[in-house]
Design a protein around this motif. Structure first.
Motif, PDB file in Angstrom:
ATOM      1  N   ILE A 223      -2.880   2.257  -4.021  1.00 51.69           N
ATOM      2  CA  ILE A 223      -2.619   3.529  -3.650  1.00 51.69           C
ATOM      3  C   ILE A 223      -3.921   4.552  -3.194  1.00 51.69           C
ATOM      4  O   ILE A 223      -5.020   4.461  -3.828  1.00 51.69           O
TER       5      ILE A 223
ATOM      6  N   HIS B 193      -7.008   5.283  -5.757  1.00 53.37           N
ATOM      7  CA  HIS B 193      -6.366   5.850  -6.665  1.00 53.37           C
ATOM      8  C   HIS B 193      -7.387   5.975  -8.005  1.00 53.37           C
ATOM      9  O   HIS B 193      -7.675   7.014  -8.639  1.00 53.37           O
TER      10      HIS B 193
ATOM     11  N   SER C 226       0.810   5.831 -12.196  1.00 53.94           N
ATOM     12  CA  SER C 226       0.331   4.822 -11.124  1.00 53.94           C
ATOM     13  C   SER C 226      -0.750   3.759 -11.527  1.00 53.94           C
ATOM     14  O   SER C 226      -0.879   2.770 -10.853  1.00 53.94           O
TER      15      SER C 226
ATOM     16  N   ARG D 185      -0.250   9.005  -0.633  1.00 57.85           N
ATOM     17  CA  ARG D 185       0.343  10.157  -0.748  1.00 57.85           C
ATOM     18  C   ARG D 185      -0.285  11.225  -0.332  1.00 57.85           C
ATOM     19  O   ARG D 185      -1.568  11.415  -0.494  1.00 57.85           O
TER      20      ARG D 185
ATOM     21  N   GLU E 257      -0.432  -3.151  -6.678  1.00 55.35           N
ATOM     22  CA  GLU E 257      -0.075  -1.968  -5.547  1.00 55.35           C
ATOM     23  C   GLU E 257      -1.465  -1.163  -5.291  1.00 55.35           C
ATOM     24  O   GLU E 257      -2.034  -0.872  -6.354  1.00 55.35           O
TER      25      GLU E 257
ATOM     26  N   ARG F 110       0.712  -1.222  -0.022  1.00 52.22           N
ATOM     27  CA  ARG F 110      -0.040   0.063   0.086  1.00 52.22           C
ATOM     28  C   ARG F 110       0.954   1.186  -0.044  1.00 52.22           C
ATOM     29  O   ARG F 110       1.867   1.176   0.874  1.00 52.22           O
ATOM     30  N   ARG F 111       0.485   2.266  -0.704  1.00 52.30           N
ATOM     31  CA  ARG F 111       1.194   3.522  -0.901  1.00 52.30           C
ATOM     32  C   ARG F 111      -0.100   4.644  -0.771  1.00 52.30           C
ATOM     33  O   ARG F 111      -0.942   4.543  -1.201  1.00 52.30           O
TER      34      ARG F 111
END
Length: 175
Positions: free
Chosen positions: A100, A169, A90, A73, A98, A70-71
């Protein structure tokens, strides 16, 4: 300072989870992919092909083993050109496995953050990333690894607070 394994080695040895918090509005603006994107070149093989963009291969291998990546921002609005570029590329990260999420900085005022971006592997090892003022890898030792419980607690707490508020995302569109 302990020797830092390569990122590929860290991710390959991860058994359960890897989380990443990004808090800058720009990174590595000298990146050829970013420079091409600014010139209007989109969906280049170097952005989407796992044989060229190794990150995608590493993510797929890890997620195929059951590792959650997990990302999150945290960023300023309106987004910088670099953040718009990151949003665009992304899509390939998400396809590789992933997760996001995006959180405008305005919605993060009450979250306590560490001073640097970081990764946490298996909720025990923190990889601290040091950048210079222009978002390039800081000279010298730009990667720092620690298992200090105080740093670990701050990083995991900050990440989870952001994750809970952030927009997935697929639902976030830059302004």
């Amino acid at each position: 300072m302990p020797t830092v394994p390569s990122f590929e080695e860290l991710l390959a040895s991860t058994e359960h989870s890897a989380i990443h918090l990004e808090m800058r509005d720009g990174y590595m603006e000298s990146d050829p992919s970013f420079m091409a994107w600014k010139q209007g070149l989109r969906d280049l093989p170097e952005d989407n092909d796992p044989e060229i963009r190794h990150w995608l291969k590493w993510v797929r291998k890890a997620t195929d083993r059951g590792v959650s990546i997990r990302r999150a921002r945290v960023f300023s609005v309106p987004e910088s050109d670099y953040l718009r570029f990151e949003h665009h590329v992304s899509d390939a990260n998400v396809k590789a496995g992933e997760e996001i999420r995006w959180l405008p900085r305005r919605n993060a005022t009450d979250i306590a953050f560490p001073g640097n971006d970081f990764w946490v592997f298996d909720n025990k090892t923190v990889l601290v990333l040091h950048f210079d003022g222009n978002g390039e890898s800081a000279p010298g030792d730009w990667l720092e690894i620690t298992q200090d419980p105080t740093i670990l607690k701050l990083c995991v707490g900050a990440f989870e607070a952001v994750w809970e508020r952030a927009t997935p995302h697929s639902e976030y569109q830059p302004t």
